[in-house]
Scaffold this motif. Sequence first.
Motif, PDB file in Angstrom:
ATOM      1  N   MET A 204       0.826  -1.207   0.000  1.00 17.51           N
ATOM      2  CA  MET A 204       0.000   0.000   0.000  1.00 17.51           C
ATOM      3  C   MET A 204       0.864   1.262   0.000  1.00 17.51           C
ATOM      4  SD  MET A 204      -3.177  -0.800  -0.179  1.00 17.51           S
ATOM      5  CE  MET A 204      -4.057   0.631   0.438  1.00 17.51           C
ATOM      6  N   SER A 205       2.035   1.168   0.607  1.00 19.41           N
ATOM      7  CA  SER A 205       2.920   2.331   0.647  1.00 19.41           C
ATOM      8  C   SER A 205       3.339   2.763  -0.753  1.00 19.41           C
ATOM      9  CB  SER A 205       4.157   2.031   1.492  1.00 19.41           C
ATOM     10  OG  SER A 205       3.799   1.741   2.825  1.00 19.41           O
ATOM     11  N   ALA A 206       3.586   1.763  -1.622  1.00 16.38           N
ATOM     12  CA  ALA A 206       3.969   2.073  -3.003  1.00 16.38           C
ATOM     13  C   ALA A 206       2.830   2.784  -3.720  1.00 16.38           C
ATOM     14  CB  ALA A 206       4.350   0.794  -3.737  1.00 16.38           C
ATOM     15  N   VAL A 207       1.612   2.293  -3.523  1.00 19.78           N
ATOM     16  CA  VAL A 207       0.455   2.934  -4.143  1.00 19.78           C
ATOM     17  C   VAL A 207       0.290   4.355  -3.623  1.00 19.78           C
ATOM     18  CG1 VAL A 207      -2.051   2.838  -4.414  1.00 19.78           C
ATOM     19  CG2 VAL A 207      -0.718   0.731  -4.479  1.00 19.78           C
ATOM     20  N   ALA A 208       0.472   4.538  -2.314  1.00 23.30           N
ATOM     21  CA  ALA A 208       0.344   5.870  -1.723  1.00 23.30           C
ATOM     22  C   ALA A 208       1.368   6.834  -2.316  1.00 23.30           C
ATOM     23  CB  ALA A 208       0.514   5.784  -0.203  1.00 23.30           C
ATOM     24  N   ALA A 209       2.601   6.336  -2.520  1.00 21.93           N
ATOM     25  CA  ALA A 209       3.644   7.186  -3.109  1.00 21.93           C
ATOM     26  C   ALA A 209       3.287   7.568  -4.538  1.00 21.93           C
ATOM     27  CB  ALA A 209       4.987   6.466  -3.073  1.00 21.93           C
ATOM     28  N   TYR A 210       2.784   6.602  -5.307  1.00 14.12           N
ATOM     29  CA  TYR A 210       2.393   6.899  -6.681  1.00 14.12           C
ATOM     30  C   TYR A 210       1.231   7.886  -6.728  1.00 14.12           C
ATOM     31  CZ  TYR A 210       5.325   3.395  -9.005  1.00 14.12           C
ATOM     32  OH  TYR A 210       6.383   2.687  -9.512  1.00 14.12           O
ATOM     33  N   VAL A 211       0.262   7.707  -5.844  1.00  8.95           N
ATOM     34  CA  VAL A 211      -0.880   8.621  -5.807  1.00  8.95           C
ATOM     35  C   VAL A 211      -0.409  10.030  -5.444  1.00  8.95           C
ATOM     36  CG1 VAL A 211      -3.005   9.202  -4.575  1.00  8.95           C
ATOM     37  CG2 VAL A 211      -2.574   6.836  -5.293  1.00  8.95           C
ATOM     38  N   ALA A 212       0.500  10.108  -4.468  1.00  8.09           N
ATOM     39  CA  ALA A 212       1.041  11.415  -4.080  1.00  8.09           C
ATOM     40  C   ALA A 212       1.777  12.060  -5.249  1.00  8.09           C
ATOM     41  CB  ALA A 212       1.979  11.261  -2.887  1.00  8.09           C
ATOM     42  N   ALA A 213       2.510  11.242  -6.009  1.00  7.37           N
ATOM     43  CA  ALA A 213       3.225  11.768  -7.178  1.00  7.37           C
ATOM     44  C   ALA A 213       2.248  12.296  -8.217  1.00  7.37           C
ATOM     45  CB  ALA A 213       4.105  10.678  -7.787  1.00  7.37           C
ATOM     46  N   LEU A 214       1.159  11.558  -8.449  1.00  9.84           N
ATOM     47  CA  LEU A 214       0.163  11.993  -9.432  1.00  9.84           C
ATOM     48  C   LEU A 214      -0.506  13.292  -8.994  1.00  9.84           C
ATOM     49  CD1 LEU A 214      -1.491   8.569 -10.350  1.00  9.84           C
ATOM     50  CD2 LEU A 214      -0.069  10.001 -11.828  1.00  9.84           C
ATOM     51  N   ILE A 215      -0.801  13.402  -7.695  1.00  6.59           N
ATOM     52  CA  ILE A 215      -1.407  14.634  -7.191  1.00  6.59           C
ATOM     53  C   ILE A 215      -0.448  15.807  -7.371  1.00  6.59           C
ATOM     54  CG2 ILE A 215      -2.207  15.822  -5.108  1.00  6.59           C
ATOM     55  CD1 ILE A 215      -3.256  13.118  -4.131  1.00  6.59           C
ATOM     56  N   LEU A 216       0.815  15.570  -7.050  1.00  8.49           N
ATOM     57  CA  LEU A 216       1.811  16.627  -7.180  1.00  8.49           C
ATOM     58  C   LEU A 216       1.971  17.052  -8.634  1.00  8.49           C
ATOM     59  CD1 LEU A 216       3.691  18.236  -5.334  1.00  8.49           C
ATOM     60  CD2 LEU A 216       5.500  16.586  -5.861  1.00  8.49           C
ATOM     61  N   VAL A 217       1.951  16.065  -9.534  1.00  9.91           N
ATOM     62  CA  VAL A 217       2.053  16.379 -10.960  1.00  9.91           C
ATOM     63  C   VAL A 217       0.865  17.218 -11.414  1.00  9.91           C
ATOM     64  CG1 VAL A 217       1.931  15.354 -13.271  1.00  9.91           C
ATOM     65  CG2 VAL A 217       3.508  14.411 -11.578  1.00  9.91           C
ATOM     66  N   THR A 218      -0.305  16.921 -10.852  1.00  9.42           N
ATOM     67  CA  THR A 218      -1.526  17.620 -11.250  1.00  9.42           C
ATOM     68  C   THR A 218      -1.557  19.061 -10.766  1.00  9.42           C
ATOM     69  OG1 THR A 218      -2.762  15.537 -11.201  1.00  9.42           O
ATOM     70  CG2 THR A 218      -4.050  17.561 -11.137  1.00  9.42           C
ATOM     71  N   VAL A 219      -1.055  19.300  -9.559  1.00  7.52           N
ATOM     72  CA  VAL A 219      -1.209  20.621  -8.951  1.00  7.52           C
ATOM     73  C   VAL A 219       0.013  21.529  -9.120  1.00  7.52           C
ATOM     74  CG1 VAL A 219      -2.815  19.699  -7.245  1.00  7.52           C
ATOM     75  CG2 VAL A 219      -0.378  19.860  -6.678  1.00  7.52           C
TER      76      VAL A 219
END
Length: 215
Positions: free
Chosen positions: A1-16
């Motif tokens: 789950m930590s890997a998924v959380a990191a990827y999601v955080a990366a996607l959010i950062l890329v978006t904003v």
Amino acid sequence: MSAVAAYVAALILVTVTDPPPTSGGAAVLAFVAAHRTVYVLRQLLWLTPAVLLMVVSLALAVALRERGRSFAAVGGLIAIASWAMSLAWPATGDGALAMVVLSDRYADAGTAAGQAPFAAGAEVLIALNDVPAVIGVLQSIGVLLIALLMRREPSAAALAWLGIATGVVGVISELLRPVLGWAYAIYGVLLFAWLIGVSGTLWRLGSGQSRWSTR
């Protein structure tokens, strides 16, 4: 789950946040200098999951070894090695940590002649972000092999088919990445879904709440 959380955080950062330029070594280096902290964070969020996914791949290979020791060994080796190799690959698909060093050297050079080699180095990294990487294909193959092994475990059939779909779509997506644009995100969504399922399964196995069926 930590890997998924990191990827999601990366996607959010890329978006904003503002994206770096996609061409021009000097322009990219200037962008990195102006957005250093956010740029470094973006790269780390793309790289960190590789370490976690090495552990997940090993855990799956061990958990499924009774369903085919040779298959588990090969699938696990390819999956683990591909994620390990991604740490050595100079580009993340969203940039490169080496850009930060080049940006500092570029700023320190002072003259156009002195800056030229660093701008050229940035151009190389830009190109590496755009080409299909063998590492990405191997990662998808690793997912596919492990998912095929999971098909031999009746209690994990649905997760196995999701993994097979993820692996197949992943291979195609990695090979066609330069022309897919946002369509590449389909592979990312499938991978996230599969990783969430795998994480939940491994957690239940580890806590003794469930077990693979016996034969």
